[in-house]
Design an enzyme around this catalytic site. Structure first.
Site, mmCIF file in Angstrom:
data_model
loop_
_atom_site.group_PDB
_atom_site.id
_atom_site.type_symbol
_atom_site.label_atom_id
_atom_site.label_comp_id
_atom_site.label_asym_id
_atom_site.label_seq_id
_atom_site.Cartn_x
_atom_site.Cartn_y
_atom_site.Cartn_z
ATOM 1 N N GLY A 50 -14.473 6.456 -7.240
ATOM 2 C CA GLY A 50 -13.218 7.051 -7.679
ATOM 3 C C GLY A 50 -12.037 6.776 -6.769
ATOM 4 N N ASN A 110 -13.280 9.427 -1.362
ATOM 5 C CA ASN A 110 -13.757 8.528 -2.405
ATOM 6 C C ASN A 110 -13.803 7.115 -1.834
ATOM 7 O OD1 ASN A 110 -13.697 10.670 -4.303
ATOM 8 N ND2 ASN A 110 -11.512 10.341 -4.583
ATOM 9 N N THR A 160 -8.809 5.319 -5.873
ATOM 10 C CA THR A 160 -7.719 4.667 -6.599
ATOM 11 C C THR A 160 -6.674 4.064 -5.669
ATOM 12 O OG1 THR A 160 -6.559 6.770 -6.831
ATOM 13 C CG2 THR A 160 -7.994 6.101 -8.659
ATOM 14 N N CYS A 190 0.857 -1.190 0.000
ATOM 15 C CA CYS A 190 0.000 0.000 0.000
ATOM 16 C C CYS A 190 0.894 1.241 0.000
ATOM 17 C CB CYS A 190 -0.911 -0.009 1.226
ATOM 18 S SG CYS A 190 -1.833 1.528 1.467
ATOM 19 N N ASP A 216 -0.702 16.302 -2.120
ATOM 20 C CA ASP A 216 -1.030 15.423 -3.239
ATOM 21 C C ASP A 216 -0.049 15.683 -4.380
ATOM 22 O OD1 ASP A 216 -2.449 14.463 -5.730
ATOM 23 O OD2 ASP A 216 -3.967 13.933 -4.239
ATOM 24 N N HIS A 230 -3.757 0.867 8.505
ATOM 25 C CA HIS A 230 -4.363 0.572 7.209
ATOM 26 C C HIS A 230 -5.845 0.250 7.405
ATOM 27 C CE1 HIS A 230 -4.473 -0.504 2.987
ATOM 28 N NE2 HIS A 230 -5.335 -1.438 3.359
ATOM 29 N N HIS A 243 -8.541 7.725 2.999
ATOM 30 C CA HIS A 243 -7.876 9.032 2.938
ATOM 31 C C HIS A 243 -8.885 10.114 2.596
ATOM 32 C CE1 HIS A 243 -7.668 7.472 -1.207
ATOM 33 N NE2 HIS A 243 -7.601 8.734 -1.629
ATOM 34 N N HIS A 258 -9.138 13.981 0.926
ATOM 35 C CA HIS A 258 -8.549 15.071 0.173
ATOM 36 C C HIS A 258 -9.052 16.372 0.788
ATOM 37 C CE1 HIS A 258 -7.378 12.607 -3.411
ATOM 38 N NE2 HIS A 258 -8.354 11.841 -2.946
ATOM 39 N N HIS A 286 -6.704 2.767 0.672
ATOM 40 C CA HIS A 286 -6.336 3.134 2.048
ATOM 41 C C HIS A 286 -7.181 4.368 2.346
ATOM 42 C CE1 HIS A 286 -3.087 3.489 5.309
ATOM 43 N NE2 HIS A 286 -3.849 4.564 5.500
#
Length: 113
Positions: free
Chosen positions: A92, A86, A94, A3, A29, A45, A99, A101, A97
């Site tokens: 969406g 997401n 990708t 990961c 990012d 995780h 997270h 934004h 893990h």
């Protein structure tokens, strides 16, 4: 485990770390969508929002409190910001893990697309 966010949290992959403690990490990012584009992760995780349960739910509150504090410290709290999570392929996600934004520094349109 393979990961990328776990590797960043463990220091195996260098990144521009904005904040770090024993349970959370915040970094920029690599493909920013706004002047401010941070990723906030639990170091543990957790695959996605679907994996939040009674054992790990406290970290989500800690993350949102951290985001509020960072917004104030980095001076984007007054003009506003967006927090995006997401979940799953259609959502969406990708990186598998959990997270968040954090986007700020420009007018963020709606709907996001």
């Amino acid at each position: 485990m393979d990961c990328i966010f776990c590797k960043i949290a463990n220091g195996e992959i260098p990144t521009e770390m904005i904040y770090e403690d024993d349970t959370k990490a915040v970094f920029k990012d690599l493909n920013p969508q706004a002047p401010v584009h941070l990723l906030v992760i639990p170091k543990e995780h957790i695959s996605s929002n679907n994996e939040i349960d009674s054992e790990n739910k406290q970290i989500v509150g800690e993350i949102f409190e951290l985001i509020k504090n960072l917004a104030r410290e980095m001076n984007f709290d007054k003009n506003g910001y967006r927090i995006v999570n997401n979940c799953g392929n259609d959502g969406g996600q990708t990186v598998k893990h959990l997270h968040y934004h954090v986007l700020a520094g420009r007018n963020l349109n709606w709907p996001p697309g």
